[in-house]
Design an enzyme around this catalytic site. Structure first.
Site, short mmCIF file in Angstrom:
data_model
loop_
_atom_site.label_atom_id
_atom_site.label_comp_id
_atom_site.label_asym_id
_atom_site.label_seq_id
_atom_site.Cartn_x
_atom_site.Cartn_y
_atom_site.Cartn_z
N ASP A 118 -14.75 7.06 4.73
CA ASP A 118 -14.27 6.79 6.09
C ASP A 118 -15.43 6.73 7.06
O ASP A 118 -16.38 7.53 6.97
CB ASP A 118 -13.31 7.89 6.56
CG ASP A 118 -11.98 7.88 5.83
OD1 ASP A 118 -11.67 6.88 5.15
OD2 ASP A 118 -11.25 8.88 5.92
N GLN A 170 -4.74 -3.66 12.32
CA GLN A 170 -6.11 -3.51 11.86
C GLN A 170 -6.62 -4.82 11.27
O GLN A 170 -5.86 -5.70 10.92
CB GLN A 170 -6.22 -2.38 10.82
CG GLN A 170 -5.48 -2.63 9.53
CD GLN A 170 -5.56 -1.41 8.60
OE1 GLN A 170 -5.63 -0.27 9.02
NE2 GLN A 170 -5.55 -1.67 7.30
N GLU A 183 -11.45 8.69 13.30
CA GLU A 183 -11.56 7.73 12.20
C GLU A 183 -11.36 6.30 12.69
O GLU A 183 -10.37 5.99 13.34
CB GLU A 183 -10.53 8.05 11.11
CG GLU A 183 -10.61 7.10 9.92
CD GLU A 183 -9.50 7.31 8.92
OE1 GLU A 183 -9.05 6.31 8.31
OE2 GLU A 183 -9.05 8.47 8.75
N ARG A 213 4.50 1.91 9.58
CA ARG A 213 4.48 3.10 8.76
C ARG A 213 5.47 4.11 9.35
O ARG A 213 5.11 4.95 10.18
CB ARG A 213 3.07 3.69 8.69
CG ARG A 213 2.05 2.74 8.08
CD ARG A 213 0.65 3.33 8.05
NE ARG A 213 -0.31 2.39 7.50
CZ ARG A 213 -1.63 2.62 7.43
NH1 ARG A 213 -2.11 3.76 7.89
NH2 ARG A 213 -2.44 1.71 6.92
N ASP A 262 0.85 -1.18 0.00
CA ASP A 262 0.00 0.00 0.00
C ASP A 262 0.89 1.24 0.00
O ASP A 262 1.72 1.41 0.89
CB ASP A 262 -0.89 -0.03 1.24
CG ASP A 262 -1.90 1.11 1.26
OD1 ASP A 262 -1.82 1.98 0.37
OD2 ASP A 262 -2.75 1.12 2.15
N SER A 313 -11.21 3.09 7.00
CA SER A 313 -11.16 3.60 5.63
C SER A 313 -11.49 2.42 4.73
O SER A 313 -10.92 1.33 4.88
CB SER A 313 -9.78 4.15 5.31
OG SER A 313 -9.71 4.57 3.97
#
Length: 346
Positions: free
Chosen positions: A247, A127, A260, A112, A58, A263
Site C-alpha cells: 500500500d 478509483q 492509504e 461496497r 473482487d 493498494s
C-alpha cells in the site's frame, strides 16, 4: 459521536463547495493524464457489473458481499456490481491483445455495501484501476519499487499543480517515498495494531510504501487482509520477507494519521494462486473460469492496482471527510456530527 467517525476538531474547509467541485475535475484530469504517460497505459472502458460465478469480481477480504441482481432478458442471469476490477483487468489485457510493457487503466465506479462508514470510507468507491503486462523475470521487488516510484512522482506533481491553482494549499509531500516491509513494521512496533504501526511510520517518513500485505506475521496475523487470487503476498523476497504487493500511504495533516492512497502489487502466477487459495481454504475457486485460465497459463503476468480518486482529492484539497469530494449515503448521526464539525457533505 461514534468513535469510528474519525472526524477532526477545529476544522475549517480551505475551499468553498463550488471551488471543490472545480478542483475535483482538474485533479482527476491532471492525475489521469500523467499516470497514463508515466506507466504507458491506455484508457479502456470499465464494466459496472460482471456475471456471478465467473470469479471476476473482487472478493476483497473474502467476506464482503457484492450487490447482486438478475437480468430479466438474459434468463434471469445473476450479475454483481463490481467491488474493484483487480481480476477483470488481467483478462482484458489478454482479450484486447496487449503485449509486455503495455497496460490499461479504467475509471472505475464500484459499490461496497459492507463497508464501514467513516471519514475515509464510503459504500461508493471511485478509483483508477490499472494493470500492466510484465515478464516472469520481472516478478520481483525491484519491479514493484520502480512502479511505486513512478506513481509517487505523479502524486507529487499533482500536489504541486493543485498548489499552483490555490494559494491556500501548500505542498507537503517529501521528495522520495520510503519503502518498508510489514515485517519491519512488526519488528519495530510488535505491541501495537498494524494501523498504529502505519501511523507511526508515516508520521516519521510522511510517505511510505508498506510491502508484503496478506501473509501471517510472527504473531500469526496478517498486516491486513488481502484476497488470495490477485496480489502475490507469499513469494519469498531476498530481504527475508514475503509478498510482492503493498500500500502507498501518505501522512494526512487534517486527519493526523496515515492515509492509504493505493493498494497494488505484482499479481499471482499459477503456482502462487494455488498456494494462496490453499492457505485460505478456497481451493473451490479453481473451478471458476478466470482461475482455470490463470492456472493453465493463459493469462499474462502483470502488475496492477487501484488508486483512490476521492482519496487523492481529499488529500490534495485537505478535506476532512470523503463526503466533501464524493456524494454518498451517510447515517443521520454522521450527518449531524459532520454539521457540528463544520464539514460540508456533498
Amino acid at each position: 459521536m461514534p468513535e469510528n467517525y474519525d472526524l477532526p476538531t477545529n476544522y475549517r474547509p480551505l475551499l468553498s463547495t463550488r471551488e471543490v467541485e472545480t478542483a475535483i475535475k482538474d485533479i482527476k484530469d491532471f492525475f489521469e493524464r500523467n499516470l497514463a504517460a508515466a506507466l504507458g497505459l491506455q484508457r479502456v472502458t470499465a464494466p459496472l457489473f460482471v456475471r456471478s460465478g465467473t470469479g471476476l469480481n473482487d472478493d476483497l477480504n473474502g467476506v464482503e458481499q457484492p450487490v447482486r441482481f438478475f437480468v430479466k432478458n438474459d434468463g434471469n442471469a445473476p450479475v454483481e456490481i463490481v467491488q474493484s476490477l483487480a481480476k477483470w483487468k488481467r483478462l482484458a489485457l489478454k482479450r484486447y491483445g496487449y503485449q509486455v510493457g503495455e497496460g490499461i487503466y479504467t475509471d472505475m465506479n464500484a459499490i461496497r455495501p459492507d463497508e464501514t462508514l467513516d471519514a475515509t470510507h464510503s459504500i461508493y468507491v471511485d478509483q483508477w484501476d490499472w494493470e500492466k503486462i510484465i515478464t516472469p523475470e520481472e516478478r520481483n521487488r525491484e519491479t514493484l519499487e520502480a512502479v511505486v516510484r513512478a506513481i509517487y512522482d505523479v502524486i507529487c506533481r499533482t500536489e504541486f499543480h493543485v498548489a499552483s491553482q490555490y494559494s491556500c494549499i501548500r505542498p507537503i509531500l517529501p521528495e522520495k517515498i520510503t519503502f518498508l516491509t510489514s515485517e519491519e513494521l512488526y519488528r519495530r512496533w510488535p505491541d501495537v495494531p498494524p494501523r498504529e504501526r502505519e501511523n507511526r511510520a508515516c508520521a516519521e517518513y510522511r510517505a511510505i510504501f508498506v510491502m508484503g500485505i496478506g501473509a501471517a506475521l510472527p504473531d500469526g496475523q496478517p498486516h491486513d487482509g488481502r484476497a488470495p487470487d490477485y496480489d502475490d503476498w507469499t513469494t519469498p523476497r531476498p530481504d527475508g520477507g514475503v509478498g510482492l504487493n503493498g500500500d502507498i500511504l501518505l501522512w494526512n495533516p487534517v486527519l493526523n494519521r496515515a492515509f492509504e492512497i493505493s493498494s497494488m502489487g505484482i499479481r499471482v502466477d499459477p503456482e502462487t494462486l494455488v498456494r494462496q487459495l490453499k492457505i485460505r481454504g478456497l481451493e473451490h475457486r479453481l473451478e471458476y473460469p478466470f482461475h482455470r485460465m490463470l492456472v493453465a497459463g493463459e493469462l499474462p503476468q502483470s502488475i496492477g492496482g487501484g488508486i483512490g480518486q476521492s482519496r487523492l482529492c481529499m488529500f490534495f484539497l485537505r478535506t476532512a471527510h470523503v463526503g466533501e469530494v464524493s456524494v454518498g449515503i451517510w447515517p443521520e448521526a454522521m450527518q449531524e456530527a459532520c454539521a457540528k464539525a463544520n464539514i460540508p457533505l456533498l
